[in-house]
Design an enzyme around this catalytic site. Structure first.
Site, PDB file in Angstrom:
ATOM      1  N   SER A 177       0.842  -1.193   0.000  1.00  0.00           N
ATOM      2  CA  SER A 177       0.000   0.000   0.000  1.00  0.00           C
ATOM      3  C   SER A 177       0.874   1.238   0.000  1.00  0.00           C
ATOM      4  CB  SER A 177      -0.896   0.013   1.247  1.00  0.00           C
ATOM      5  OG  SER A 177      -1.557   1.252   1.372  1.00  0.00           O
ATOM      6  N   TYR A 218      -0.883  -0.541  10.367  1.00  0.00           N
ATOM      7  CA  TYR A 218      -1.011  -0.988   8.974  1.00  0.00           C
ATOM      8  C   TYR A 218       0.145  -0.462   8.131  1.00  0.00           C
ATOM      9  CZ  TYR A 218      -3.132  -1.260   4.279  1.00  0.00           C
ATOM     10  OH  TYR A 218      -3.387  -1.501   2.952  1.00  0.00           O
TER      11      TYR A 218
END
Length: 231
Positions: free
Chosen positions: A140, A155
């Protein structure tokens, strides 16, 4: 017996993983649809099977080393070699940095980083021996450190570590095995939410592209929309 190559897609029973599994199956690959909940995996695999694709559900919790080992031993027992590995399984905690429960942080690292590492450690040597392999780590832009601090913290830190692992793995194998990280973008999934601008098919596109790279394709890179992006 089919001579087609075999792909393993973790977190394959929904969202981006399901779409990646479908697209890879459409190209003629045998697909192992990895799911922590095997029954949900079987439902997803059956749906793809009804469309004529060669898809089989396999149970694996990548956060559990024993579960990964059982999967690897099962594949070895039935003579299945994995040629394409898509490390897609993930979790998305959103706690502020000083409020992350340690158990949540640990789970995020177990799933995102160590889960990918476990499968790479077990499956990549076979790719090297056979002279062909493709590994795609679904990452990501939230883990990129070039222009921003990784966020949300647990994350983002886990994805940044996955990016670093991608570089290390690519440097450890010959060019016949391609290892890349992909940012699929903000996708309308259970994780991304209904406001996300991209469909699962759009999110899966660069993942599938990296999974099927030709011999001249890149390795050790970070990509979005099939274009290299900063780490």
């Amino acid at each position: 017996m089919s001579t087609a190559r075999t792909a393993l897609v973790t977190g394959g029973n929904r969202g981006i993983g399901y779409e990646v599994a479908r697209r890879l199956a459409e190209t003629g690959l045998n697909v192992l649809l990895g799911a922590r909940d095997l029954e949900r995996g079987r439902v997803a695999a059956a749906a793809l099977g009804r469309a004529g694709h060669r898809v089989r559900a396999v149970g694996v919790d990548v956060a559990d080393a024993r579960s990964v080992q059982r999967l690897v031993e099962g594949l070895a027992a039935d003579g299945t070699s994995v040629d394409v590995l898509v490390n897609n399984a993930g979790v998305y905690p959103t706690h502020p940095v000083f409020a992350i429960p340690e158990a949540v942080f640990e789970e995020t690292l177990q799933v995102t980083l160590l889960g990918a590492y476990r499968l790479c450690r077990e499956l990549m040597p076979g790719m090297v021996d056979r002279g062909w392999g493709r590994v795609v780590n679904v990452s990501s832009g939230a883990g990129a450190v070039t222009d921003n601090v990784p966020s949300p913290p647990a994350y983002g830190v886990a994805k940044a570590a996955l990016n670093a692992l991608t570089i290390a793995l690519a440097a450890a194998v010959p060019s016949t095995v391609k290892v890349n990280a992909v940012c699929p973008g903000w996708v309308r999934t259970d994780m991304g939410g209904p406001a996300a601008p991209l469909s699962p098919a759009q999110g899966a596109d660069t993942v599938v592209w990296a999974a099927l790279l030709p011999p001249s394709g890149p390795s050790g890179g970070f990509f979005r929309d099939r274009k290299r992006i900063p780490w």
